[in-house]
Motif scaffolding. Structure first.
Motif, PDB file in Angstrom:
ATOM      1  N   THR A   1       0.858  -1.178   0.000  1.00 11.14           N
ATOM      2  CA  THR A   1       0.000   0.000   0.000  1.00 11.14           C
ATOM      3  C   THR A   1       0.897   1.232   0.000  1.00 11.14           C
ATOM      4  O   THR A   1       2.019   1.190   0.500  1.00 11.14           O
ATOM      5  CB  THR A   1      -0.922   0.065   1.234  1.00 11.14           C
ATOM      6  N   PHE A   2       0.404   2.305  -0.556  1.00  9.42           N
ATOM      7  CA  PHE A   2       1.114   3.582  -0.517  1.00  9.42           C
ATOM      8  C   PHE A   2       0.088   4.681  -0.348  1.00  9.42           C
ATOM      9  O   PHE A   2      -0.946   4.688  -1.023  1.00  9.42           O
ATOM     10  CB  PHE A   2       1.906   3.802  -1.807  1.00  9.42           C
ATOM     11  N   THR A   3       0.362   5.589   0.561  1.00 12.36           N
ATOM     12  CA  THR A   3      -0.553   6.706   0.767  1.00 12.36           C
ATOM     13  C   THR A   3       0.223   8.015   0.690  1.00 12.36           C
ATOM     14  O   THR A   3       1.369   8.094   1.137  1.00 12.36           O
ATOM     15  CB  THR A   3      -1.266   6.598   2.139  1.00 12.36           C
ATOM     16  N   ASP A   4      -0.378   9.018   0.090  1.00  9.65           N
ATOM     17  CA  ASP A   4       0.281  10.298  -0.126  1.00  9.65           C
ATOM     18  C   ASP A   4      -0.799  11.375  -0.232  1.00  9.65           C
ATOM     19  O   ASP A   4      -1.989  11.072  -0.362  1.00  9.65           O
ATOM     20  CB  ASP A   4       1.111  10.233  -1.424  1.00  9.65           C
ATOM     21  N   SER A   5      -0.397  12.618  -0.181  1.00 15.63           N
ATOM     22  CA  SER A   5      -1.351  13.704  -0.365  1.00 15.63           C
ATOM     23  C   SER A   5      -1.814  13.740  -1.815  1.00 15.63           C
ATOM     24  O   SER A   5      -1.089  13.340  -2.727  1.00 15.63           O
ATOM     25  CB  SER A   5      -0.703  15.043   0.005  1.00 15.63           C
ATOM     26  N   MET A   6      -3.024  14.230  -2.054  1.00 19.13           N
ATOM     27  CA  MET A   6      -3.584  14.224  -3.400  1.00 19.13           C
ATOM     28  C   MET A   6      -2.911  15.223  -4.330  1.00 19.13           C
ATOM     29  O   MET A   6      -3.048  15.122  -5.550  1.00 19.13           O
ATOM     30  CB  MET A   6      -5.095  14.503  -3.345  1.00 19.13           C
ATOM     31  N   ASP A   7      -2.136  16.184  -3.765  1.00 23.66           N
ATOM     32  CA  ASP A   7      -1.449  17.149  -4.633  1.00 23.66           C
ATOM     33  C   ASP A   7      -0.139  16.598  -5.174  1.00 23.66           C
ATOM     34  O   ASP A   7       0.555  17.271  -5.931  1.00 23.66           O
ATOM     35  CB  ASP A   7      -1.204  18.464  -3.896  1.00 23.66           C
ATOM     36  N   GLY A   8       0.214  15.351  -4.756  1.00 23.54           N
ATOM     37  CA  GLY A   8       1.409  14.709  -5.297  1.00 23.54           C
ATOM     38  C   GLY A   8       2.698  15.161  -4.676  1.00 23.54           C
ATOM     39  O   GLY A   8       3.779  14.811  -5.160  1.00 23.54           O
ATOM     40  N   ALA A   9       2.646  15.947  -3.604  1.00 26.35           N
ATOM     41  CA  ALA A   9       3.876  16.409  -2.958  1.00 26.35           C
ATOM     42  C   ALA A   9       4.607  15.244  -2.339  1.00 26.35           C
ATOM     43  O   ALA A   9       4.013  14.222  -1.975  1.00 26.35           O
ATOM     44  CB  ALA A   9       3.546  17.451  -1.882  1.00 26.35           C
TER      45      ALA A   9
END
Length: 313
Positions: free
Chosen positions: A285-293
Motif C-alpha cells: 500500500t502507498f498513501t500520499d497527499s492528493m497534490d502529489g507532494a
C-alpha cells in the motif's frame, strides 16, 4: 464521492479496441509516456540515494552497468567481440566504456536467509499455531513442537541456538529464561535496526515487482499477475482503518499460500521434476497527499519478506 479505480495491469481479459493512429503519432505518444514512467520510477530512487548520502556519480555508474546488461540480454546470440559495437549503438555508451563494463562480473545470486525461512514456517505452519491462528510459544528444546524441532525442520546446517540468536538479534523473537520458552513478537519478518537487510528487502520486493510490470508491458500482459486498487478523497482516519484491513487480509492470504507452496515444492521433489523456478508474491500500500507532494515521512510498502511486512514502526 470517493473515486475508486481498479487497475488490471496483467490484462487477464481482452482489451477493448483502440482508435487507429498513425505510426509516428503512436511512437511519439509512447516515447512521452515512457519518459513520464521513468520519471516516476527514478524519483523515489533519487530520494533514497540522497537520504543515504550516495552521490549521483555512483548511481550513474550502476545505471550504465544496467544498460549494458540489458543490451547484452537483448542480443544473447552475438559473441562478445561483436556485441560491444551493438551494445554501444543500442545504449549510446562509447565502445571503450562498454568493453570495460562487459568485463565486470555479476555478483552471485543471494539465497534467502535461513532465519527468514524459519520465521515463515513458525508464522504459517498450522502445527505451530494455536487455536487463535497465532504462532505458539515454543519450548526452546524438545523432539516435537519445540523451537529446536522447528529449526531442524528448516535446516540441519545451522544449529538451532544460532538461529535463535539471530531472531533475538533482529528483535523478532524473545526468550523467557525462566521457563526456557521462545515466542515471536512480530507479525512479519521486519528486522528493525538492520538497515542492510531492509535495503535488501527493498531491492528484492520492488525489483521483482518492477520486473513483472516491465515484462507485462513488453509482452502481451499475461505473463505476471499484477493488479491494483486506487482511491482518493480519503481522510487520515480512513487510511488507518484500511491499513488494519489490508494487514488482516494479507495474513489470510499468507496462511493459505505458504502451506500450498511448500506442498508443491515437496511434490516437485518427490516427482523428480526440475526445480529451477522461483516465485515472489507481494502486496503493498502507498498513501500520499492528493497534490502529489513528496511525503514528509517515509511511507513503506506492506510487503512480506518472506510472508508479510507491515512497515509501521
Amino acid at each position: 464521492m470517493c473515486n475508486v479505480h481498479i487497475y488490471n495491469c496483467s490484462m487477464d481479459t481482452p482489451t477493448a479496441p483502440v482508435d487507429a493512429v498513425t505510426p509516428h503519432a503512436a511512437a511519439s505518444a509512447q516515447a512521452e509516456a515512457l519518459l513520464q514512467a521513468i520519471d516516476r520510477l527514478v524519483l523515489p530512487l533519487a530520494r533514497l540515494a540522497v537520504s543515504k548520502g550516495m552521490p549521483f556519480g555512483v548511481v550513474e555508474a550502476q545505471l550504465k552497468q544496467a544498460f549494458v546488461q540489458a543490451a547484452r540480454e537483448a542480443h544473447p546470440q552475438l559473441p562478445i567481440h561483436r556485441a560491444v559495437s551493438r551494445i554501444a549503438t543500442t545504449t549510446g555508451i562509447n565502445r571503450r566504456e562498454v568493453t570495460r563494463l562487459t568485463q565486470v562480473s555479476a555478483p552471485p545470486p543471494q539465497r534467502r536467509p535461513v532465519a527468514a525461512e524459519l520465521f515463515a514456517h513458525w508464522a504459517n505452519d498450522a502445527a505451530y499455531q494455536g487455536t487463535d491462528g497465532r504462532p505458539c510459544v515454543l519450548p526452546r528444546q524438545g523432539t516435537a513442537l519445540s523451537f529446536e524441532s522447528l529449526a531442524q525442520s528448516v535446516t540441519r546446517d545451522v544449529h538451532p541456538r544460532s538461529l535463535l540468536d539471530e531472531l533475538l538479534r533482529l528483535g523478532l523473537a524473545v526468550h523467557d529464561p525462566e521457563c526456557d520458552s521462545v515466542s515471536l513478537v512480530q507479525d512479519a519478518f521486519v528486522p528493525r535496526g538492520d538497515a542492510e537487510r531492509m535495503l535488501g528487502f527493498l531491492s528484492d520486493n520492488v525489483g521483482d515487482h518492477l520486473s513483472a510490470a516491465v515484462a507485462n508491458v513488453l509482452s502481451d500482459g499475461r505473463e505476471h499477475f499484477e493488479q491494483a486498487v486506487f482511491a482518493d478523497e480519503l481522510s487520515a482516519e480512513s487510511i488507518d482503518s484500511l491499513r488494519t484491513l489490508v494487514s488482516a487480509k494479507w495474513r489470510d492470504v499468507t496462511a493459505a499460500l505458504v502451506p500450498a507452496i511448500e506442498t508443491l515444492i515437496e511434490q516437485d521433489r518427490d516427482a523428480g521434476r526440475l526445480q529451477d523456478r522461483r516465485l515472489r508474491i507481494g502486496l503493498y500500500t502507498f498513501t500520499d497527499s492528493m497534490d502529489g507532494a513528496a511525503p514528509t515521512t517515509p511511507v513503506g510498502p506492506l510487503t512480506l519478506a518472506p510472508a508479510g511486512n507491515d512497515s509501521t514502526p
